[in-house]
Scaffold this active site. Structure first.
Site, PDB file in Angstrom:
ATOM      1  N   ARG A  38      -4.458   4.710   4.558  1.00 34.34           N
ATOM      2  CA  ARG A  38      -3.721   5.107   3.352  1.00 34.34           C
ATOM      3  C   ARG A  38      -4.626   5.755   2.308  1.00 34.34           C
ATOM      4  NH1 ARG A  38      -1.400   2.061  -1.579  1.00 34.34           N
ATOM      5  NH2 ARG A  38       0.598   3.078  -1.999  1.00 34.34           N
ATOM      6  N   ILE A  64       3.254   8.086  -4.198  1.00 33.35           N
ATOM      7  CA  ILE A  64       3.171   7.498  -2.874  1.00 33.35           C
ATOM      8  C   ILE A  64       3.727   6.087  -3.016  1.00 33.35           C
ATOM      9  CG2 ILE A  64       0.752   6.821  -3.263  1.00 33.35           C
ATOM     10  CD1 ILE A  64       0.303   7.011  -0.255  1.00 33.35           C
ATOM     11  N   SER A  65       4.660   5.704  -2.163  1.00 31.87           N
ATOM     12  CA  SER A  65       5.369   4.434  -2.306  1.00 31.87           C
ATOM     13  C   SER A  65       4.451   3.236  -2.075  1.00 31.87           C
ATOM     14  CB  SER A  65       6.531   4.368  -1.306  1.00 31.87           C
ATOM     15  OG  SER A  65       7.529   5.303  -1.629  1.00 31.87           O
ATOM     16  N   HIS A  66       4.892   2.069  -2.569  1.00 32.71           N
ATOM     17  CA  HIS A  66       4.224   0.822  -2.239  1.00 32.71           C
ATOM     18  C   HIS A  66       4.145   0.675  -0.716  1.00 32.71           C
ATOM     19  CE1 HIS A  66       5.700   0.019  -6.302  1.00 32.71           C
ATOM     20  NE2 HIS A  66       4.921  -1.053  -6.381  1.00 32.71           N
ATOM     21  N   PRO A  67       3.055   0.149  -0.173  1.00 34.82           N
ATOM     22  CA  PRO A  67       3.015  -0.123   1.272  1.00 34.82           C
ATOM     23  C   PRO A  67       4.181  -1.005   1.736  1.00 34.82           C
ATOM     24  CG  PRO A  67       0.824  -0.316   0.343  1.00 34.82           C
ATOM     25  CD  PRO A  67       1.756  -0.135  -0.821  1.00 34.82           C
TER      26      PRO A  67
END
Length: 216
Positions: A38, A64-67
């Protein structure tokens, strides 16, 4: 920038967090999240925080979204090897990388030219090959390549994009956040017939808005 032992160690910790605290049980999702670096998709200032469960700004005022969000959406999609998956909102390419790592045939659309170019370059450098990357309007999907086994929308739509449902196979699933810009509900639609869909609801999230047309 390299993928060091430190980064790999942090990914393992993240994956255990996703399994134990978030409740992700699909081992294929967890395996892909463990493999995809990431930090390579982030600006250098955020790299040290890459494996925390946080969203970060990327180009074109996007995120970028939360994992955990990436893992939850991917698990809901029930990805199988060699399925044709349409992704709406390539972003920086991280979610795309997870799907490709799961051996899906990924067709992805991004309306922001800077992000489209960045993701294309980054995925090429990492030797991850989507079947097709498009700079275009996500509301239109990719009818030339339809039908798709699955569709994943990574931005919040105020209304249901009917054109995308038309591009879904019978028995196929679409995961999409829907609602006003401050908060959306995550839904999964399963296509029962050409005019019949099953709808499931999976709680509140915050996504960037899904917008029409391309933005050069």
């Amino acid at each position: 920038m390299q993928d060091s032992f430190v980064h790999k160690g942090k990914r393992k910790i993240l994956v255990e967090y996703l399994r134990e605290k978030i409740g992700i049980s699909d081992e294929n999702v967890l395996k892909a999240m463990n493999e995809v670096p990431r930090h390579l998709f982030l600006e250098s200032v955020f790299v040290v925080f890459a494996y925390e469960d946080r969203a970060f700004p990327i180009a074109a005022n996007q995120t970028i979204s939360h994992p955990s969000t990436v893992a939850e959406q991917t698990e809901l999609l029930e990805v199988q090897e060699k399925e044709k998956i349409l992704e709406i909102g390539t972003g920086c390419g991280y979610q795309t990388a997870v799907l490709v790592t799961m051996n899906a045939f990924v067709y992805t659309v991004e309306r922001q030219k800077d992000l489209h170019d960045f993701a294309q370059k980054k995925l090429r450098e990492m030797h991850l090959r989507p079947k097709f990357q498009s700079f275009g309007d996500g509301f239109l999907g990719l009818p030339t390549f339809a039908p798709f086994d699955k569709i994943l929308v990574t931005c919040g739509a105020e209304i249901l994009p009917i054109e995308l449902l038309k591009q879904l196979k019978i028995g196929g699933k679409m995961v999409i956040p829907m609602g006003k810009t401050d908060e959306q509900i995550l839904y999964r639609f399963t296509k029962i017939s050409e005019k019949e869909f099953e709808k499931e609801e999976f709680g509140a999230y915050k996504f960037v808005p899904m917008l029409q047309d391309r933005n050069k």
